[in-house]
Write a protein that holds these residues in place. Sequence first.
Motif, PDB file in Angstrom:
ATOM      1  N   ARG A 160      -7.845 -20.163  12.764  1.00 55.79           N
ATOM      2  CA  ARG A 160      -8.437 -21.156  11.891  1.00 55.79           C
ATOM      3  C   ARG A 160      -9.112 -20.496  10.703  1.00 55.79           C
ATOM      4  N   PRO A 161      -8.787 -20.918   9.462  1.00 56.07           N
ATOM      5  CA  PRO A 161      -9.401 -20.306   8.285  1.00 56.07           C
ATOM      6  C   PRO A 161     -10.834 -20.781   8.093  1.00 56.07           C
ATOM      7  N   THR A 162     -11.646 -19.944   7.467  1.00 57.37           N
ATOM      8  CA  THR A 162     -13.012 -20.325   7.133  1.00 57.37           C
ATOM      9  C   THR A 162     -12.994 -21.193   5.878  1.00 57.37           C
TER      10      THR A 162
ATOM     11  N   SER B   4      -2.731 -17.122   8.867  1.00 62.10           N
ATOM     12  CA  SER B   4      -2.017 -15.905   9.269  1.00 62.10           C
ATOM     13  C   SER B   4      -2.918 -14.871   9.929  1.00 62.10           C
ATOM     14  N   GLY B   5      -4.202 -14.891   9.610  1.00 61.05           N
ATOM     15  CA  GLY B   5      -5.114 -13.896  10.173  1.00 61.05           C
ATOM     16  C   GLY B   5      -5.247 -12.642   9.338  1.00 61.05           C
TER      17      GLY B   5
ATOM     18  N   LEU C 123       9.298 -14.338   4.469  1.00 60.47           N
ATOM     19  CA  LEU C 123       9.390 -12.949   4.920  1.00 60.47           C
ATOM     20  C   LEU C 123       8.084 -12.204   4.645  1.00 60.47           C
ATOM     21  N   ARG C 124       7.425 -12.561   3.576  1.00 58.99           N
ATOM     22  CA  ARG C 124       6.142 -11.944   3.253  1.00 58.99           C
ATOM     23  C   ARG C 124       5.084 -12.292   4.308  1.00 58.99           C
ATOM     24  N   LEU C 125       5.060 -13.549   4.753  1.00 58.57           N
ATOM     25  CA  LEU C 125       4.019 -14.006   5.670  1.00 58.57           C
ATOM     26  C   LEU C 125       4.321 -13.719   7.138  1.00 58.57           C
ATOM     27  N   TRP C 126       5.583 -13.705   7.494  1.00 56.82           N
ATOM     28  CA  TRP C 126       5.974 -13.497   8.887  1.00 56.82           C
ATOM     29  C   TRP C 126       5.287 -12.272   9.500  1.00 56.82           C
TER      30      TRP C 126
ATOM     31  N   LEU D 111       0.975  -9.337  12.784  1.00 52.85           N
ATOM     32  CA  LEU D 111      -0.091  -8.339  12.844  1.00 52.85           C
ATOM     33  C   LEU D 111      -1.481  -8.965  12.943  1.00 52.85           C
ATOM     34  N   GLY D 112      -1.658 -10.147  12.394  1.00 52.12           N
ATOM     35  CA  GLY D 112      -2.966 -10.788  12.434  1.00 52.12           C
ATOM     36  C   GLY D 112      -4.027  -9.958  11.734  1.00 52.12           C
TER      37      GLY D 112
END
Length: 219
Positions: free
Chosen positions: A2-4, A55-56, A117-120, A125-126
């Motif tokens: 969850r994003p801040t 994404s973390g 592909l950039r975000l995957w 990795l988080g």
Amino acid sequence: MRPTPGLAIATLAGTLAYLAIAIAGWGGIAPFFAHPARVALTLVLFALSIAALFSGGNISSGMREDRGNRWVLAVFGVLGLLAAYLPPFTDRIGFWTLDGDTMRWTGVALFAGGGVLRLWPVFVLGRRFSGLVAIQPGHTLVTTGIYGVIRHPSYLGFLVSSLGWVLAFRSGVGVVLTLLMVPVLVARIRAEEALLRDQFGDEYASYCDRTWRMLPGIY
């Protein structure tokens, strides 16, 4: 993850600012959104930005950082701003444009595919994924999945999405800007690999021996 609220606001503001620069390059909101390819490009841009929030990834310097590589971020910032403005501008005035609507939609597809592909790898990795060249707490190597073939899939996605963005505006100037990113990205990769090799020793060296940096069979 969850994003801040702060991260969400910063991401939204950055995305809006980037889009605003592109709109200024085209000459206004109505002209920019007059073509469906640019509407689609905008929707993809916001979809990727929202996905990135979960994404973390971070920009933490972690336990160890190669601070000497931070100049890369400044260069990418300058090239990114130019890529936001110049491709729409050159498309609007008809300077060094490539093909027609087929090129626009090809660009949208590459922007979307490259963005995924950039975000995957960031999702994989988080918290171990940082915008800085750094070793994070509890950092371990990931050598399976897409990382079992190429070591830097996120950087490959970055290049593909960057190329897609400029091609959505049929911009020859934009293609040159994308090519200028390559040596800067290579410098980033070399710094990152040197840090990982120093941190993980033979484990990372063995991993490098059986994988490619970005393009299987080529690089």
